[in-house]
Design an enzyme around this catalytic site. Structure first.
Site, short mmCIF file in Angstrom:
data_model
loop_
_atom_site.label_atom_id
_atom_site.label_comp_id
_atom_site.label_asym_id
_atom_site.label_seq_id
_atom_site.Cartn_x
_atom_site.Cartn_y
_atom_site.Cartn_z
N HIS A 27 0.88 -1.17 0.00
CA HIS A 27 0.00 0.00 0.00
C HIS A 27 0.92 1.22 0.00
O HIS A 27 2.01 1.18 0.56
CB HIS A 27 -0.82 0.13 1.28
CG HIS A 27 -1.73 -1.00 1.64
ND1 HIS A 27 -1.30 -2.14 2.25
CD2 HIS A 27 -3.08 -1.12 1.52
CE1 HIS A 27 -2.35 -2.92 2.48
NE2 HIS A 27 -3.43 -2.33 2.04
N ASP A 65 2.29 1.93 3.41
CA ASP A 65 3.29 1.01 4.00
C ASP A 65 4.69 1.47 3.66
O ASP A 65 5.63 1.21 4.42
CB ASP A 65 3.20 -0.41 3.40
CG ASP A 65 1.82 -0.99 3.42
OD1 ASP A 65 1.06 -0.66 4.33
OD2 ASP A 65 1.52 -1.78 2.50
N GLU A 123 -11.09 -6.69 -3.78
CA GLU A 123 -10.91 -7.75 -2.78
C GLU A 123 -12.13 -7.81 -1.87
O GLU A 123 -12.34 -6.91 -1.05
CB GLU A 123 -9.63 -7.47 -1.97
CG GLU A 123 -9.33 -8.55 -0.96
CD GLU A 123 -8.01 -8.30 -0.24
OE1 GLU A 123 -7.04 -7.84 -0.88
OE2 GLU A 123 -7.96 -8.56 0.98
N GLU A 163 -9.46 -13.57 -0.60
CA GLU A 163 -8.66 -13.87 0.60
C GLU A 163 -9.34 -14.96 1.41
O GLU A 163 -10.54 -14.90 1.69
CB GLU A 163 -8.50 -12.59 1.43
CG GLU A 163 -7.75 -12.84 2.73
CD GLU A 163 -7.30 -11.56 3.42
OE1 GLU A 163 -6.91 -10.61 2.72
OE2 GLU A 163 -7.35 -11.53 4.66
N HIS A 171 -11.15 -13.80 4.60
CA HIS A 171 -12.36 -13.04 4.29
C HIS A 171 -13.49 -13.98 3.89
O HIS A 171 -14.66 -13.75 4.23
CB HIS A 171 -12.11 -12.05 3.15
CG HIS A 171 -11.09 -11.00 3.48
ND1 HIS A 171 -10.78 -9.98 2.61
CD2 HIS A 171 -10.32 -10.80 4.57
CE1 HIS A 171 -9.86 -9.20 3.16
NE2 HIS A 171 -9.56 -9.69 4.35
N ASP A 175 -5.28 -13.78 -1.90
CA ASP A 175 -4.59 -13.40 -0.66
C ASP A 175 -4.60 -14.65 0.20
O ASP A 175 -5.66 -15.11 0.67
CB ASP A 175 -5.30 -12.23 0.05
CG ASP A 175 -4.71 -10.90 -0.35
OD1 ASP A 175 -3.90 -10.86 -1.29
OD2 ASP A 175 -5.06 -9.89 0.28
N ASP A 198 -10.39 -11.27 11.43
CA ASP A 198 -9.39 -11.45 10.38
C ASP A 198 -8.01 -11.66 11.03
O ASP A 198 -7.22 -10.73 11.10
CB ASP A 198 -9.41 -10.18 9.50
CG ASP A 198 -8.92 -10.42 8.08
OD1 ASP A 198 -8.74 -11.59 7.70
OD2 ASP A 198 -8.73 -9.43 7.36
N ASP A 214 -5.53 -13.39 9.97
CA ASP A 214 -4.45 -13.33 8.98
C ASP A 214 -3.24 -14.19 9.37
O ASP A 214 -2.10 -13.72 9.38
CB ASP A 214 -3.98 -11.89 8.76
CG ASP A 214 -4.99 -11.04 8.01
OD1 ASP A 214 -5.87 -11.61 7.35
OD2 ASP A 214 -4.88 -9.80 8.08
N ASP A 248 -1.02 -12.50 2.57
CA ASP A 248 -1.63 -11.46 3.41
C ASP A 248 -1.76 -12.05 4.81
O ASP A 248 -2.86 -12.34 5.29
CB ASP A 248 -2.99 -11.04 2.82
CG ASP A 248 -3.46 -9.73 3.42
OD1 ASP A 248 -2.83 -9.26 4.38
OD2 ASP A 248 -4.47 -9.18 2.93
C1 XLS Z 1 -7.61 -6.46 5.00
C2 XLS Z 1 -7.20 -6.72 3.64
C3 XLS Z 1 -6.02 -5.90 3.14
C4 XLS Z 1 -5.96 -5.95 1.66
C5 XLS Z 1 -5.15 -4.87 1.02
O1 XLS Z 1 -8.34 -7.20 5.62
O2 XLS Z 1 -6.95 -8.08 3.50
O3 XLS Z 1 -4.85 -6.34 3.73
O4 XLS Z 1 -5.46 -7.17 1.21
O5 XLS Z 1 -5.65 -3.61 1.29
NI NI Z 2 -6.12 -9.02 1.83
NI NI Z 3 -7.71 -9.33 5.21
#
Ligand code: XLS
Ligand code: NI
Ligand code: NI
Length: 443
Positions: free
Chosen positions: A102, A105, A233, A269, A272, A297, A308, A310, A340
């Site tokens: 991003h 980042d 996404e 993702e 998600h 992702d 989330d 991750d 991700d």
């Molecule tokens: C957040 C998202 C983010 C996207 C990119 O939950 O997964 O990380 O992948 O903005």
């Molecule tokens: Ni993501």
């Molecule tokens: Ni996410």
């Protein structure tokens, strides 16, 4: 270049499943040819800059635990450069081909839009220089339109048009940078494109704003000749109560409504999908069926937590079936597998970061090899083909292609007098066959 926390690590190499070395690839043999091309071109792994470099390990109940040296390396631009030096060393160590970022980042924000963009382009210059010295490429770029307080009521869906304009300017610059750095895709995750309460929300107004915004993005893509994919996404919630990009099917209906279904695909993702009440493979299969599959992702959620989390992936069955559906959807052409995923707060060492990526890539590689084996074996596909074989008859083809009307179908059904008999769905037989194929080392 400054010495980084990753500089002392050797590049991790493929050693095969029986290796006893802690840091080695056991399944990710990048150049191994499977289904006609090298594994690295099927999977196109990427490191997520936000989780692996910018994240500090805070959670809603506790502060930062990841004390990276670059967070204290002088002024904000100096910090960003030290962070980038470490990033490219991490990419070298794990030997994965891509990264994703991003704007926020890689560069510090400024007081004004102009200052923010200036910082960003300073860092894009720096990235261009780094990329000329390392082999890592850009899978996708994106804009962070959710962290700063100005986005708290949404980005393109904000009730204030000034925020919409700020976001449009930001995305324009992020697309320019993505093109300049040779990115294969541009991603839009609508972190706050939804609502906290419907009580203060005009949903039609907000959807129309988002539809216009996405059309502007697509127009600009063609204007600058960006050849990558534009990807939305999906995520159902978090941080909003309800996000408009809820899941793949909802994104598809949005794309149809605003005339974008041929222009925008999805970045799916795993975590998600879980939050939306789906499996990863369900979302991939839906995108494949609707013709909008784009990229992945890669991560995993925690069935007991419901947010989330991750985490790096480690579930072989689920990932194997996900890769099976990726292959059936036409594969990851310009897309890839972006990790991700973040290390846990207690995993604060550089070594933890390397282990996380190596394990994740190995799991996905093993899953992909198994999915390819499943396809080459043919028995599973044969069961599916047999289940739908009736649809190959001329009468059935005529029904599906719209060549016969409802009353003609009625007349034919009365004439042939067939009374359809139930057939087994064979679920347990399929599960047993897959278990035999998945849980074996012979790949
Ligand atoms: C957040 C998202 C983010 C996207 C990119 O939950 O997964 O990380 O992948 O903005
Ligand atoms: Ni993501
Ligand atoms: Ni996410």
């Amino acid at each position: 270049m400054s010495e980084t926390i990753f500089s002392s690590f050797e590049t991790v190499t493929y050693e095969g499943p029986s290796s006893e070395k802690a840091l080695a690839y056991r399944w990710y043999d990048a150049d191994r040819v499977v289904l006609g091309k090298p594994l690295k071109d099927h999977l196109r792994f990427a490191v997520a800059y936000w989780h692996s470099l910018a994240m500090r390990g805070g959670d809603p109940f506790g502060s930062a635990t990841l004390q990276r040296p670059w967070f204290a390396a002088g002024d904000p631009i100096a910090q960003a450069k030290v962070q980038a030096d470490a990033a490219f060393e991490l990419f070298r160590v794990i030997g994965l081909p891509f990264f994703c970022f991003h704007d926020a980042d890689i560069a510090p924000g400024g007081e004004t839009l102009a200052e923010t963009l200036k910082n960003f382009h300073t860092m894009v210059d720096y990235f261009e220089e780094k990329m000329s010295k390392y082999s890592t490429k850009l899978l996708w770029g994106t804009a962070n339109l959710f962290s700063h307080p100005r986005f708290m009521a949404g980005a393109s869906t904000n009730p204030d048009p000034e925020v919409f304009a700020w976001c449009a300017a930001t995305v324009k610059n992020c697309m320019d940078a993505t093109k300049r750095l040779g990115g294969s895709n541009y991603v839009l995750w609508g972190g706050r494109e939804g609502y906290e309460t419907l009580l203060n929300t005009n949903m039609k107004q907000e959807l129309d704003q988002m539809g216009r915004f996405m059309n502007l993005v697509v127009e600009y893509k063609h204007k600058i000749g960006f050849e990558g994919q534009i990807l939305i996404e999906p995520k159902p919630k978090e941080p909003t109560t309800h996000q408009y990009d809820f899941d793949v099917a909802t994104v598809y209906s949005f794309l149809k409504r605003y005339g974008l279904e041929k222009e925008i695909r999805v970045n799916i993702e795993a975590n998600h999908a879980m939050l939306a009440g789906h499996t990863f493979e369900h979302e991939i299969s839906t995108a494949g069926a609707l013709g909008i599959f784009g990229s992945l992702d890669i991560n995993r959620g925690d069935a007991l937590l419901g947010w989330d989390t991750d985490q790096f992936p480690n579930e072989l069955w689920a990932m194997t079936m996900s890769m099976y559906h990726v292959i059936k959807a036409g594969g990851l052409t310009k897309g890839g597998c972006n990790f991700d995923a973040k290390v846990r707060r207690q995993s604060f060492t550089a070594e933890d970061m390397v282990h996380a990526h190596v394990g994740g890539a190995d799991l996905c590689a093993r899953a992909f090899l198994t999915a390819a084996k499943l396809i080459e074996d043919g028995r599973y596909d044969a069961i599916l083909a047999e289940r739908y074989a009736g649809w190959k008859s001329p009468e059935a083809v005529a029904m599906l292609e719209g060549k016969v009307s409802l009353d003609q179908i009625e007349a034919a059904a009365l004439k042939n007098g067939i009374n359809p008999q139930p057939r087994s769905g064979k679920q347990e037989q399929i599960e047993n066959l897959l278990a035999r194929l998945i849980y074996t080392d012979a790949l």
